[in-house]
Enzyme design. Sequence first.
Site, PDB file in Angstrom:
ATOM      1  N   LYS A  98     -42.495  -6.649 -14.260  1.00 24.83           N
ATOM      2  CA  LYS A  98     -41.695  -5.561 -14.797  1.00 24.83           C
ATOM      3  C   LYS A  98     -41.573  -4.467 -13.752  1.00 24.83           C
ATOM      4  CE  LYS A  98     -40.616  -2.966 -18.851  1.00 24.83           C
ATOM      5  NZ  LYS A  98     -40.769  -2.893 -20.307  1.00 24.83           N
ATOM      6  N   LEU A 108     -35.185 -11.316 -17.267  1.00 24.96           N
ATOM      7  CA  LEU A 108     -35.386 -11.493 -18.694  1.00 24.96           C
ATOM      8  C   LEU A 108     -34.733 -10.394 -19.521  1.00 24.96           C
ATOM      9  CD1 LEU A 108     -39.132 -12.592 -18.814  1.00 24.96           C
ATOM     10  CD2 LEU A 108     -37.120 -14.034 -19.123  1.00 24.96           C
ATOM     11  N   GLY A 109     -34.733  -9.182 -18.991  1.00 22.03           N
ATOM     12  CA  GLY A 109     -34.175  -8.070 -19.751  1.00 22.03           C
ATOM     13  C   GLY A 109     -34.091  -6.817 -18.913  1.00 22.03           C
ATOM     14  N   THR A 132     -37.094  -6.488 -16.305  1.00 19.87           N
ATOM     15  CA  THR A 132     -38.157  -7.480 -16.434  1.00 19.87           C
ATOM     16  C   THR A 132     -37.682  -8.821 -15.904  1.00 19.87           C
ATOM     17  OG1 THR A 132     -38.970  -6.349 -18.417  1.00 19.87           O
ATOM     18  CG2 THR A 132     -39.757  -8.583 -18.037  1.00 19.87           C
ATOM     19  N   GLY A 135     -33.643  -2.341 -19.474  1.00 23.00           N
ATOM     20  CA  GLY A 135     -33.555  -1.185 -20.352  1.00 23.00           C
ATOM     21  C   GLY A 135     -33.649   0.100 -19.577  1.00 23.00           C
ATOM     22  N   GLY A 136     -33.759   1.192 -20.317  1.00 14.95           N
ATOM     23  CA  GLY A 136     -33.784   2.492 -19.669  1.00 14.95           C
ATOM     24  C   GLY A 136     -35.016   2.730 -18.821  1.00 14.95           C
ATOM     25  N   PHE A 137     -36.089   1.947 -19.058  1.00 17.86           N
ATOM     26  CA  PHE A 137     -37.325   2.165 -18.312  1.00 17.86           C
ATOM     27  C   PHE A 137     -37.529   1.168 -17.182  1.00 17.86           C
ATOM     28  CE2 PHE A 137     -38.203   4.552 -22.092  1.00 17.86           C
ATOM     29  CZ  PHE A 137     -38.918   5.632 -21.621  1.00 17.86           C
ATOM     30  N   GLY A 138     -36.689   0.136 -17.103  1.00 21.81           N
ATOM     31  CA  GLY A 138     -36.868  -0.798 -16.014  1.00 21.81           C
ATOM     32  C   GLY A 138     -36.238  -2.148 -16.285  1.00 21.81           C
ATOM     33  N   ASP A 158     -43.169   1.255 -29.800  1.00 23.40           N
ATOM     34  CA  ASP A 158     -41.982   0.397 -29.808  1.00 23.40           C
ATOM     35  C   ASP A 158     -42.261  -0.947 -30.476  1.00 23.40           C
ATOM     36  OD1 ASP A 158     -39.299   0.055 -29.385  1.00 23.40           O
ATOM     37  OD2 ASP A 158     -39.499  -0.656 -27.334  1.00 23.40           O
TER      38      ASP A 158
END
Length: 359
Positions: free
Chosen positions: A62, A37-38, A45, A40-43, A160
Amino acid sequence: MANPPGQFLDRAANSAIIQYYQSHQLFRDRYRVIKKLGQGGFGVTYLAQNATLPGEPYCVIKQLCPKAGSELSLERAKVRFRREARVLANLGSHSQIPQLLDYFTTEGEFYLVQDYVHGETLAQEVRRQGRLTEAQVKYFLREIIPVVRFIHRNRVVHRDIKPPNVIRSERDRRLVLIDFGAVREFLSDIDEYGSVKAPATQFVGTPGFAPPEQLALRPCYGSDIYALGMTCLYLLTARTPIEFDQDPRTGGIQWHHTVTVSPHLTTVLDKMLMPDAQDRYASVEELERALELEPHLEALSGCMNTRQRPPYDNADTDLNGATDVYLTPIQREAQAIRKWRTKRSLSRGNQGRSTGLLP
């Protein structure tokens, strides 16, 4: 030394969950991974289905990528992960927050499993149908404030809030606040003013939606109020934060020329978007009270700008000749007696002149 974020994303690309996805096998003997799904810098999904439950309901997995460069930092990350997962479990009791279904570590990787909310994000809505009206934005605030209030009462700063992280559920049209990968639990780290006592190690949030104190690694509850204000501007104008100019003296967002709204909403948004957190609303409860005040502004204005007038002629002159003064009933009565005596005296004088008794 901690590895750069790119190395963690490379590691995520070769993680166990990807292997199960590519092989069409069940991850942890229950999750069928459908798609990513997506990222980013943290993981990363993923959308998945729980194949062990009736109907194989959808869920979101996630994978978190902690920046742990040593065994000691990895162990600390595990402690932090478990603590954060417990907070997410508590927050998931709210109907506008996805419920945490599971959390675990496997092969040195960290995973959260949450309810999947089917629907459009507010960013997708605006791209599809255009900007919202003032009435719709006010309704948005009334819908989203309860969930932010719930988060803050659990001593959590989301950090966020933005249109892509708010989904309108297709099933019942409620707004759901998603992506709690950026949430940090401050049960012991937030002081009485809502600020983090010890500086965070890295920025969490989205530039533009995050206020100055959050960029300086000092997030507080007011940081979420600022993000709500920027979200309202996006909904009203379809402009991202970088498309607004800033006042070079104050750092405030210059937005008044981009959209016309009522004076009351202008005042509310201006306060939400104050660069200094101390100048914003002290809490979402205060913000909510300000919004609820609008229907009563006209009546309150009448109360504040009018004064009860005495019922007698020329009663706005007090005993000493001052004007525009409210008189008590006793003062009004005394003034009326004095006026009556003066009038009677003048009447007698006129009578005397007419009879020739007075010079």
